[in-house]
Motif scaffolding. Sequence first.
Motif, PDB file in Angstrom:
ATOM      1  N   GLU A 134      34.487  23.536  30.055  1.00 56.12           N
ATOM      2  CA  GLU A 134      35.299  24.681  29.671  1.00 56.12           C
ATOM      3  C   GLU A 134      35.863  25.401  30.889  1.00 56.12           C
ATOM      4  O   GLU A 134      37.049  25.765  30.916  1.00 56.12           O
ATOM      5  N   LEU A 135      35.022  25.592  31.900  1.00 52.83           N
ATOM      6  CA  LEU A 135      35.472  26.334  33.074  1.00 52.83           C
ATOM      7  C   LEU A 135      36.539  25.576  33.840  1.00 52.83           C
ATOM      8  O   LEU A 135      37.545  26.150  34.262  1.00 52.83           O
ATOM      9  N   THR A 136      36.345  24.270  34.028  1.00 52.21           N
ATOM     10  CA  THR A 136      37.349  23.499  34.767  1.00 52.21           C
ATOM     11  C   THR A 136      38.664  23.423  33.988  1.00 52.21           C
ATOM     12  O   THR A 136      39.739  23.478  34.589  1.00 52.21           O
ATOM     13  N   LYS A 137      38.581  23.331  32.677  1.00 53.77           N
ATOM     14  CA  LYS A 137      39.805  23.311  31.880  1.00 53.77           C
ATOM     15  C   LYS A 137      40.548  24.639  31.996  1.00 53.77           C
ATOM     16  O   LYS A 137      41.768  24.667  32.211  1.00 53.77           O
ATOM     17  N   ASP A 138      39.805  25.755  31.869  1.00 55.39           N
ATOM     18  CA  ASP A 138      40.430  27.071  31.946  1.00 55.39           C
ATOM     19  C   ASP A 138      41.026  27.321  33.329  1.00 55.39           C
ATOM     20  O   ASP A 138      42.131  27.864  33.467  1.00 55.39           O
ATOM     21  N   MET A 139      40.299  26.920  34.386  1.00 48.49           N
ATOM     22  CA  MET A 139      40.808  27.111  35.740  1.00 48.49           C
ATOM     23  C   MET A 139      42.046  26.257  35.980  1.00 48.49           C
ATOM     24  O   MET A 139      43.038  26.720  36.547  1.00 48.49           O
ATOM     25  N   GLY A 140      41.998  25.000  35.540  1.00 46.08           N
ATOM     26  CA  GLY A 140      43.165  24.134  35.698  1.00 46.08           C
ATOM     27  C   GLY A 140      44.378  24.663  34.974  1.00 46.08           C
ATOM     28  O   GLY A 140      45.491  24.640  35.494  1.00 46.08           O
ATOM     29  N   SER A 145      53.180  31.783  34.990  1.00 44.12           N
ATOM     30  CA  SER A 145      52.464  32.950  35.510  1.00 44.12           C
ATOM     31  C   SER A 145      52.028  32.824  36.974  1.00 44.12           C
ATOM     32  O   SER A 145      51.866  33.830  37.645  1.00 44.12           O
ATOM     33  N   THR A 146      51.809  31.604  37.458  1.00 47.39           N
ATOM     34  CA  THR A 146      51.319  31.444  38.824  1.00 47.39           C
ATOM     35  C   THR A 146      52.493  31.422  39.785  1.00 47.39           C
ATOM     36  O   THR A 146      53.223  30.438  39.870  1.00 47.39           O
ATOM     37  N   LYS A 147      52.669  32.509  40.515  1.00 47.79           N
ATOM     38  CA  LYS A 147      53.844  32.667  41.381  1.00 47.79           C
ATOM     39  C   LYS A 147      53.511  32.561  42.868  1.00 47.79           C
ATOM     40  O   LYS A 147      54.300  32.014  43.636  1.00 47.79           O
ATOM     41  N   ALA A 177      38.332  37.206  34.716  1.00 49.17           N
ATOM     42  CA  ALA A 177      39.472  37.920  34.140  1.00 49.17           C
ATOM     43  C   ALA A 177      40.746  37.091  34.152  1.00 49.17           C
ATOM     44  O   ALA A 177      41.600  37.229  33.272  1.00 49.17           O
ATOM     45  N   THR A 178      40.901  36.231  35.147  1.00 49.29           N
ATOM     46  CA  THR A 178      42.147  35.470  35.302  1.00 49.29           C
ATOM     47  C   THR A 178      41.957  33.969  35.247  1.00 49.29           C
ATOM     48  O   THR A 178      42.914  33.230  35.043  1.00 49.29           O
ATOM     49  N   GLU A 203      42.996  34.636  47.273  1.00 46.99           N
ATOM     50  CA  GLU A 203      43.197  36.037  46.894  1.00 46.99           C
ATOM     51  C   GLU A 203      44.689  36.305  46.694  1.00 46.99           C
ATOM     52  O   GLU A 203      45.521  35.430  46.916  1.00 46.99           O
ATOM     53  N   LYS A 204      44.980  37.505  46.252  1.00 44.76           N
ATOM     54  CA  LYS A 204      46.368  37.927  46.035  1.00 44.76           C
ATOM     55  C   LYS A 204      47.120  36.977  45.110  1.00 44.76           C
ATOM     56  O   LYS A 204      48.307  36.720  45.301  1.00 44.76           O
TER      57      LYS A 204
END
Length: 255
Positions: free
Chosen positions: A56-62, A70-72, A215-216, A234-235
């Motif tokens: 679950e975590l690797t899927k959500d992170m990927g 969203s990833t800018k 959170a993200t 970060e950022k």
Amino acid sequence: MACASPRCVPPLADQEHHACRPVVLMCAGVMALSLVAAGCSSTGATASVPTRSVEELTKDMGNAVNSQASTKSVRITDSGAQKDPTSADATQNFVVEGTMDGSNMLFEQNFSTGYSVSMVLVDDKVYTKANDKYWQLNGDVDGATVAKYADKWVSDDPNTTADNVKNTAPVKVLTTVFTELQADTFQKVDIVKRNGKKVYQMTNDKGSEVDVDPATMYPIHIKLSNHPDTFEFEKWNNAATQVVPPADQTVVYSG
């Protein structure tokens, strides 16, 4: 894996006084992340941070990192061992910060031997600010010119192009890190504190660590068991925008 200066330099075998460092792998984009899970346990759930399995975590992170909508931008710091320049036991620290594709970005690299360089890419033009050790190794210039360039912003260096710098763009670094992670096997996910904040931490018995912001779902810390590198993220979507250096602090490269 270690990041190299984007400047084009000949290998040591060809040029005795130049440093040759491997460049971050060039890939088309961040691939979907699918790590190998063994055990798949999760522990330490709290009311505010639900449990996640390794899958679950690797899927959500990927999914978070691969979201083009969203990833800018991001700031990535990598610290670890590096053989150049020019000591076998030198350590290095590099930073890339900017848009995912590197169209606007900062590159910084510092070695424990004193070598230091910063580059900014703005509107497809590269500006380099480095100390004398950098120019002595990479500049193909005499002593007087080294003194002229050292600690100034230098523009129009034909050996450092926008494409060179983009080879170290955040998406390139992320793709390389994710590729390395896919060769690893993770046993569990815990909820721990990093910098006073609860995070997911995925680990294995070889010493690998992947910390993820609940959170993200963006990664904030990755340590690879089979590499000396430690990555901090970060950022996310809030990286600094680079600007053209002041004219009175800039000189034009003249060889």
